[in-house]
Motif scaffolding. Sequence first.
Motif, PDB file in Angstrom:
ATOM      1  N   CYS A 150       1.759   6.048  13.827  1.00 24.40           N
ATOM      2  CA  CYS A 150       2.548   5.111  13.023  1.00 24.40           C
ATOM      3  C   CYS A 150       3.511   5.857  12.100  1.00 24.40           C
ATOM      4  CB  CYS A 150       1.628   4.226  12.191  1.00 24.40           C
ATOM      5  SG  CYS A 150       0.611   3.100  13.166  1.00 24.40           S
ATOM      6  N   ARG A 151       4.788   5.540  12.240  1.00 28.54           N
ATOM      7  CA  ARG A 151       5.813   6.132  11.367  1.00 28.54           C
ATOM      8  C   ARG A 151       6.301   5.154  10.313  1.00 28.54           C
ATOM      9  NH1 ARG A 151      10.374   8.072  15.140  1.00 28.54           N
ATOM     10  NH2 ARG A 151       9.696   6.305  16.424  1.00 28.54           N
ATOM     11  N   GLY A 152       6.097   3.869  10.549  1.00 26.23           N
ATOM     12  CA  GLY A 152       6.469   2.845   9.596  1.00 26.23           C
ATOM     13  C   GLY A 152       7.905   2.368   9.747  1.00 26.23           C
ATOM     14  N   PRO A 153       8.167   1.205   9.233  1.00 28.07           N
ATOM     15  CA  PRO A 153       7.245   0.346   8.500  1.00 28.07           C
ATOM     16  C   PRO A 153       6.223  -0.322   9.429  1.00 28.07           C
ATOM     17  CG  PRO A 153       9.361  -0.755   8.757  1.00 28.07           C
ATOM     18  CD  PRO A 153       9.541   0.644   9.280  1.00 28.07           C
ATOM     19  N   VAL A 154       4.997  -0.474   8.894  1.00 28.48           N
ATOM     20  CA  VAL A 154       3.864  -0.990   9.657  1.00 28.48           C
ATOM     21  C   VAL A 154       3.415  -2.316   9.057  1.00 28.48           C
ATOM     22  CG1 VAL A 154       1.509  -0.539  10.445  1.00 28.48           C
ATOM     23  CG2 VAL A 154       3.102   1.369  10.135  1.00 28.48           C
ATOM     24  N   LEU A 155       3.136  -3.290   9.918  1.00 23.56           N
ATOM     25  CA  LEU A 155       2.538  -4.552   9.496  1.00 23.56           C
ATOM     26  C   LEU A 155       1.104  -4.565   9.988  1.00 23.56           C
ATOM     27  CD1 LEU A 155       3.009  -7.343   8.150  1.00 23.56           C
ATOM     28  CD2 LEU A 155       3.508  -8.224  10.450  1.00 23.56           C
ATOM     29  N   ASP A 156       0.150  -4.583   9.061  1.00 24.09           N
ATOM     30  CA  ASP A 156      -1.272  -4.598   9.392  1.00 24.09           C
ATOM     31  C   ASP A 156      -1.745  -6.053   9.343  1.00 24.09           C
ATOM     32  OD1 ASP A 156      -3.949  -4.135   9.774  1.00 24.09           O
ATOM     33  OD2 ASP A 156      -4.236  -2.897   7.984  1.00 24.09           O
ATOM     34  N   ILE A 157      -1.922  -6.650  10.518  1.00 26.87           N
ATOM     35  CA  ILE A 157      -2.226  -8.074  10.638  1.00 26.87           C
ATOM     36  C   ILE A 157      -3.735  -8.276  10.595  1.00 26.87           C
ATOM     37  CG2 ILE A 157      -2.014 -10.097  12.131  1.00 26.87           C
ATOM     38  CD1 ILE A 157       0.503  -8.638  13.340  1.00 26.87           C
ATOM     39  N   GLY A 158      -4.192  -9.063   9.623  1.00 27.41           N
ATOM     40  CA  GLY A 158      -5.621  -9.198   9.410  1.00 27.41           C
ATOM     41  C   GLY A 158      -6.167  -7.908   8.824  1.00 27.41           C
ATOM     42  N   CYS A 159      -5.571  -7.484   7.724  1.00 28.02           N
ATOM     43  CA  CYS A 159      -5.824  -6.137   7.184  1.00 28.02           C
ATOM     44  C   CYS A 159      -7.220  -5.962   6.624  1.00 28.02           C
ATOM     45  CB  CYS A 159      -4.792  -5.788   6.124  1.00 28.02           C
ATOM     46  SG  CYS A 159      -4.814  -6.871   4.663  1.00 28.02           S
ATOM     47  N   GLY A 160      -7.954  -7.067   6.388  1.00 23.34           N
ATOM     48  CA  GLY A 160      -9.293  -6.931   5.842  1.00 23.34           C
ATOM     49  C   GLY A 160      -9.270  -6.199   4.505  1.00 23.34           C
ATOM     50  N   PRO A 161     -10.249  -5.315   4.257  1.00 25.08           N
ATOM     51  CA  PRO A 161     -10.303  -4.624   2.971  1.00 25.08           C
ATOM     52  C   PRO A 161      -9.311  -3.474   2.826  1.00 25.08           C
ATOM     53  CG  PRO A 161     -12.139  -3.947   4.335  1.00 25.08           C
ATOM     54  CD  PRO A 161     -11.426  -5.037   5.092  1.00 25.08           C
ATOM     55  N   GLY A 162      -8.452  -3.282   3.835  1.00 20.43           N
ATOM     56  CA  GLY A 162      -7.319  -2.378   3.669  1.00 20.43           C
ATOM     57  C   GLY A 162      -7.558  -0.919   3.979  1.00 20.43           C
ATOM     58  N   ARG A 163      -8.561  -0.612   4.814  1.00 22.30           N
ATOM     59  CA  ARG A 163      -8.783   0.815   5.076  1.00 22.30           C
ATOM     60  C   ARG A 163      -7.596   1.441   5.811  1.00 22.30           C
ATOM     61  NH1 ARG A 163     -11.342  -1.222   9.480  1.00 22.30           N
ATOM     62  NH2 ARG A 163     -11.160  -0.080  11.447  1.00 22.30           N
ATOM     63  N   LEU A 164      -6.952   0.701   6.723  1.00 21.17           N
ATOM     64  CA  LEU A 164      -5.817   1.253   7.463  1.00 21.17           C
ATOM     65  C   LEU A 164      -4.549   1.222   6.613  1.00 21.17           C
ATOM     66  CD1 LEU A 164      -6.452  -0.306  10.995  1.00 21.17           C
ATOM     67  CD2 LEU A 164      -7.328   1.827  10.026  1.00 21.17           C
ATOM     68  N   ALA A 165      -4.297   0.092   5.982  1.00 18.38           N
ATOM     69  CA  ALA A 165      -3.113  -0.005   5.121  1.00 18.38           C
ATOM     70  C   ALA A 165      -3.175   1.007   3.991  1.00 18.38           C
ATOM     71  CB  ALA A 165      -2.983  -1.421   4.560  1.00 18.38           C
ATOM     72  N   GLY A 166      -4.363   1.185   3.429  1.00 16.88           N
ATOM     73  CA  GLY A 166      -4.518   2.158   2.350  1.00 16.88           C
ATOM     74  C   GLY A 166      -4.297   3.578   2.817  1.00 16.88           C
ATOM     75  N   ALA A 167      -4.812   3.905   4.000  1.00 20.33           N
ATOM     76  CA  ALA A 167      -4.640   5.261   4.528  1.00 20.33           C
ATOM     77  C   ALA A 167      -3.180   5.544   4.843  1.00 20.33           C
ATOM     78  CB  ALA A 167      -5.490   5.442   5.780  1.00 20.33           C
ATOM     79  N   LEU A 168      -2.488   4.585   5.433  1.00 21.30           N
ATOM     80  CA  LEU A 168      -1.073   4.786   5.734  1.00 21.30           C
ATOM     81  C   LEU A 168      -0.263   4.951   4.453  1.00 21.30           C
ATOM     82  CD1 LEU A 168      -0.623   2.205   8.619  1.00 21.30           C
ATOM     83  CD2 LEU A 168      -0.338   4.681   8.816  1.00 21.30           C
TER      84      LEU A 168
END
Length: 203
Positions: free
Chosen positions: A46-64
Amino acid sequence: MSGEFDAALRGGTSTLETSDGRARPLPGHRWISPPDTADRHVLAACRGPVLDIGCGPGRLAGALTGSGVMCLGIDSSPLAVEMTLARGAMALRRDVFGPLPGDGSWREALLVDGNIGIGGDPTALLARVRGLLRPWGVAWVEVEPPRTGVWRGTGRVVDAGGRGRTFRWARVGADAIAALAIGFSARVVEVDRRWFAALVATP
Protein backbone atom coordinates in the motif's frame (compact mmCIF):
# COMPACT_ATOMS: atom_id res chain seq x y z
CA MET A 1 -24.98 -2.85 10.84
CA SER A 2 -23.65 -0.98 13.85
CA GLY A 3 -21.98 -2.37 16.94
CA GLU A 4 -22.63 -6.08 16.36
CA PHE A 5 -18.92 -6.88 16.58
CA ASP A 6 -18.11 -4.55 19.51
CA ALA A 7 -17.42 -7.31 22.06
CA ALA A 8 -14.84 -8.81 19.69
CA LEU A 9 -13.35 -5.36 19.09
CA ARG A 10 -12.65 -5.22 22.82
CA GLY A 11 -10.89 -8.59 22.60
CA GLY A 12 -13.76 -10.53 24.12
CA THR A 13 -14.94 -14.01 23.19
CA SER A 14 -17.55 -13.88 20.43
CA THR A 15 -18.88 -16.25 17.79
CA LEU A 16 -20.40 -15.53 14.39
CA GLU A 17 -23.36 -17.82 13.75
CA THR A 18 -24.56 -17.97 10.15
CA SER A 19 -27.80 -19.22 8.64
CA ASP A 20 -26.09 -22.25 7.08
CA GLY A 21 -25.64 -23.65 10.57
CA ARG A 22 -21.99 -22.76 11.01
CA ALA A 23 -20.50 -21.08 14.07
CA ARG A 24 -17.05 -19.47 13.92
CA PRO A 25 -15.11 -17.88 16.76
CA LEU A 26 -14.30 -14.27 15.92
CA PRO A 27 -10.56 -13.49 16.18
CA GLY A 28 -11.00 -10.52 18.50
CA HIS A 29 -7.51 -10.91 19.97
CA ARG A 30 -5.95 -10.64 16.50
CA TRP A 31 -8.07 -7.60 15.67
CA ILE A 32 -6.68 -5.63 18.60
CA SER A 33 -3.10 -6.90 18.25
CA PRO A 34 -0.38 -5.39 16.03
CA PRO A 35 -0.45 -6.49 12.36
CA ASP A 36 0.67 -10.07 11.84
CA THR A 37 2.70 -11.58 9.00
CA ALA A 38 -0.26 -11.75 6.61
CA ASP A 39 -1.35 -8.21 7.45
CA ARG A 40 2.15 -6.91 6.85
CA HIS A 41 2.23 -8.54 3.40
CA VAL A 42 -0.81 -6.48 2.41
CA LEU A 43 0.36 -3.29 4.10
CA ALA A 44 3.73 -3.44 2.33
CA ALA A 45 1.91 -3.14 -1.00
CA CYS A 46 0.00 0.00 0.00
CA ARG A 47 1.36 3.38 -1.08
CA GLY A 48 -1.77 5.38 -0.35
CA PRO A 49 -4.14 6.93 -0.17
CA VAL A 50 -5.80 3.85 1.34
CA LEU A 51 -9.45 3.35 2.31
CA ASP A 52 -9.80 0.72 5.05
CA ILE A 53 -13.39 -0.50 4.76
CA GLY A 54 -14.73 -1.95 7.99
CA CYS A 55 -11.59 -0.82 9.78
CA GLY A 56 -12.59 -2.26 13.16
CA PRO A 57 -10.24 -1.18 15.96
CA GLY A 58 -7.80 0.24 13.42
CA ARG A 59 -4.80 -2.08 13.51
CA LEU A 60 -4.24 -1.69 9.74
CA ALA A 61 -5.16 1.98 9.49
CA GLY A 62 -2.99 2.73 12.50
CA ALA A 63 -0.02 0.83 11.10
CA LEU A 64 -0.26 2.56 7.73
CA THR A 65 -0.59 5.99 9.32
CA GLY A 66 2.37 5.27 11.58
CA SER A 67 4.50 4.43 8.55
CA GLY A 68 3.56 7.65 6.76
CA VAL A 69 0.93 6.21 4.38
CA MET A 70 -2.27 8.24 4.16
CA CYS A 71 -5.19 6.04 5.26
CA LEU A 72 -8.82 6.61 6.18
CA GLY A 73 -10.74 3.99 8.09
CA ILE A 74 -14.51 3.71 7.86
CA ASP A 75 -16.78 1.61 10.04
CA SER A 76 -20.42 1.60 11.08
CA SER A 77 -19.49 1.05 14.75
CA PRO A 78 -18.85 4.16 16.88
CA LEU A 79 -16.55 2.06 19.08
CA ALA A 80 -14.47 0.99 16.08
CA VAL A 81 -14.07 4.59 14.96
CA GLU A 82 -13.11 5.66 18.47
CA MET A 83 -10.49 2.90 18.73
CA THR A 84 -9.04 3.74 15.31
CA LEU A 85 -8.76 7.42 16.20
CA ALA A 86 -7.00 6.42 19.43
CA ARG A 87 -4.33 4.71 17.29
CA GLY A 88 -3.62 8.03 15.59
CA ALA A 89 -5.36 7.18 12.30
CA MET A 90 -8.19 9.02 10.58
CA ALA A 91 -11.59 7.36 10.79
CA LEU A 92 -15.21 8.14 10.03
CA ARG A 93 -18.46 6.44 10.93
CA ARG A 94 -19.72 5.65 7.45
CA ASP A 95 -21.54 3.00 5.43
CA VAL A 96 -19.48 1.92 2.42
CA PHE A 97 -22.61 2.16 0.26
CA GLY A 98 -23.22 5.77 1.27
CA PRO A 99 -21.35 8.97 0.36
CA LEU A 100 -17.61 8.81 1.04
CA PRO A 101 -14.77 11.27 0.59
CA GLY A 102 -12.38 10.75 -2.30
CA ASP A 103 -14.84 8.77 -4.42
CA GLY A 104 -12.95 7.46 -7.45
CA SER A 105 -9.53 8.57 -6.23
CA TRP A 106 -8.32 5.91 -3.78
CA ARG A 107 -5.15 4.03 -4.75
CA GLU A 108 -5.89 1.08 -2.46
CA ALA A 109 -8.90 -0.25 -0.60
CA LEU A 110 -8.84 -2.90 2.11
CA LEU A 111 -11.56 -5.49 2.78
CA VAL A 112 -9.79 -7.61 5.39
CA ASP A 113 -11.00 -9.84 8.25
CA GLY A 114 -13.96 -11.23 6.33
CA ASN A 115 -15.33 -7.82 5.37
CA ILE A 116 -16.20 -9.11 1.90
CA GLY A 117 -19.32 -10.25 3.76
CA ILE A 118 -20.54 -6.70 4.43
CA GLY A 119 -24.08 -6.29 3.16
CA GLY A 120 -24.46 -9.93 2.13
CA ASP A 121 -23.90 -9.21 -1.58
CA PRO A 122 -20.22 -9.49 -2.56
CA THR A 123 -20.91 -8.54 -6.19
CA ALA A 124 -22.55 -5.26 -5.16
CA LEU A 125 -19.83 -4.56 -2.60
CA LEU A 126 -17.03 -5.10 -5.11
CA ALA A 127 -18.83 -2.89 -7.65
CA ARG A 128 -18.96 -0.14 -5.02
CA VAL A 129 -15.28 -0.59 -4.24
CA ARG A 130 -14.46 -0.46 -7.95
CA GLY A 131 -16.13 2.94 -8.10
CA LEU A 132 -14.11 4.19 -5.13
CA LEU A 133 -10.76 3.33 -6.71
CA ARG A 134 -8.82 5.23 -9.35
CA PRO A 135 -7.89 3.35 -12.54
CA TRP A 136 -5.29 0.69 -11.70
CA GLY A 137 -6.10 1.04 -8.02
CA VAL A 138 -5.95 -2.16 -5.99
CA ALA A 139 -8.51 -3.69 -3.65
CA TRP A 140 -6.99 -6.15 -1.19
CA VAL A 141 -9.75 -8.58 -0.23
CA GLU A 142 -9.37 -11.35 2.33
CA VAL A 143 -11.16 -14.48 1.15
CA GLU A 144 -11.79 -18.04 2.27
CA PRO A 145 -9.55 -20.93 1.14
CA PRO A 146 -10.07 -22.43 -2.33
CA ARG A 147 -13.07 -24.68 -2.95
CA THR A 148 -15.23 -22.56 -0.65
CA GLY A 149 -17.27 -20.99 -3.45
CA VAL A 150 -19.79 -18.27 -2.60
CA TRP A 151 -22.28 -18.33 0.26
CA ARG A 152 -24.90 -15.63 0.97
CA GLY A 153 -27.20 -15.58 3.95
CA THR A 154 -27.51 -14.01 7.39
CA GLY A 155 -25.39 -13.93 10.50
CA ARG A 156 -25.51 -12.85 14.10
CA VAL A 157 -22.88 -12.45 16.78
CA VAL A 158 -23.12 -14.42 20.01
CA ASP A 159 -21.17 -13.19 23.03
CA ALA A 160 -21.50 -12.92 26.81
CA GLY A 161 -24.41 -10.54 26.31
CA GLY A 162 -26.40 -13.08 24.31
CA ARG A 163 -27.35 -13.24 20.65
CA GLY A 164 -27.22 -10.05 18.62
CA ARG A 165 -29.57 -9.00 15.86
CA THR A 166 -29.50 -10.73 12.48
CA PHE A 167 -27.73 -9.09 9.54
CA ARG A 168 -26.96 -10.03 5.95
CA TRP A 169 -23.57 -11.69 5.48
CA ALA A 170 -21.57 -13.58 2.86
CA ARG A 171 -18.43 -15.64 2.36
CA VAL A 172 -16.33 -15.86 -0.80
CA GLY A 173 -13.62 -18.41 -1.55
CA ALA A 174 -10.34 -17.82 -3.35
CA ASP A 175 -11.73 -19.90 -6.21
CA ALA A 176 -14.78 -17.66 -6.66
CA ILE A 177 -13.60 -14.08 -6.17
CA ALA A 178 -12.48 -13.44 -9.76
CA ALA A 179 -15.94 -14.20 -11.18
CA LEU A 180 -17.54 -11.65 -8.82
CA ALA A 181 -14.94 -8.92 -9.34
CA ILE A 182 -16.31 -7.29 -12.49
CA GLY A 183 -13.99 -4.54 -13.68
CA PHE A 184 -10.99 -6.02 -11.91
CA SER A 185 -8.16 -8.36 -12.78
CA ALA A 186 -7.52 -10.77 -9.92
CA ARG A 187 -4.47 -12.38 -8.35
CA VAL A 188 -4.83 -14.64 -5.31
CA VAL A 189 -2.08 -15.21 -2.75
CA GLU A 190 -1.83 -17.28 0.43
CA VAL A 191 0.17 -15.79 3.30
CA ASP A 192 0.60 -17.56 6.64
CA ARG A 193 -2.60 -19.62 6.19
CA ARG A 194 -4.72 -16.60 5.19
CA TRP A 195 -5.92 -15.96 1.62
CA PHE A 196 -6.06 -12.60 -0.16
CA ALA A 197 -7.14 -11.45 -3.59
CA ALA A 198 -5.36 -8.44 -5.07
CA LEU A 199 -7.97 -6.94 -7.39
CA VAL A 200 -6.64 -4.37 -9.86
CA ALA A 201 -9.22 -1.89 -11.17
CA THR A 202 -8.95 -2.03 -14.95
CA PRO A 203 -9.82 1.19 -16.83
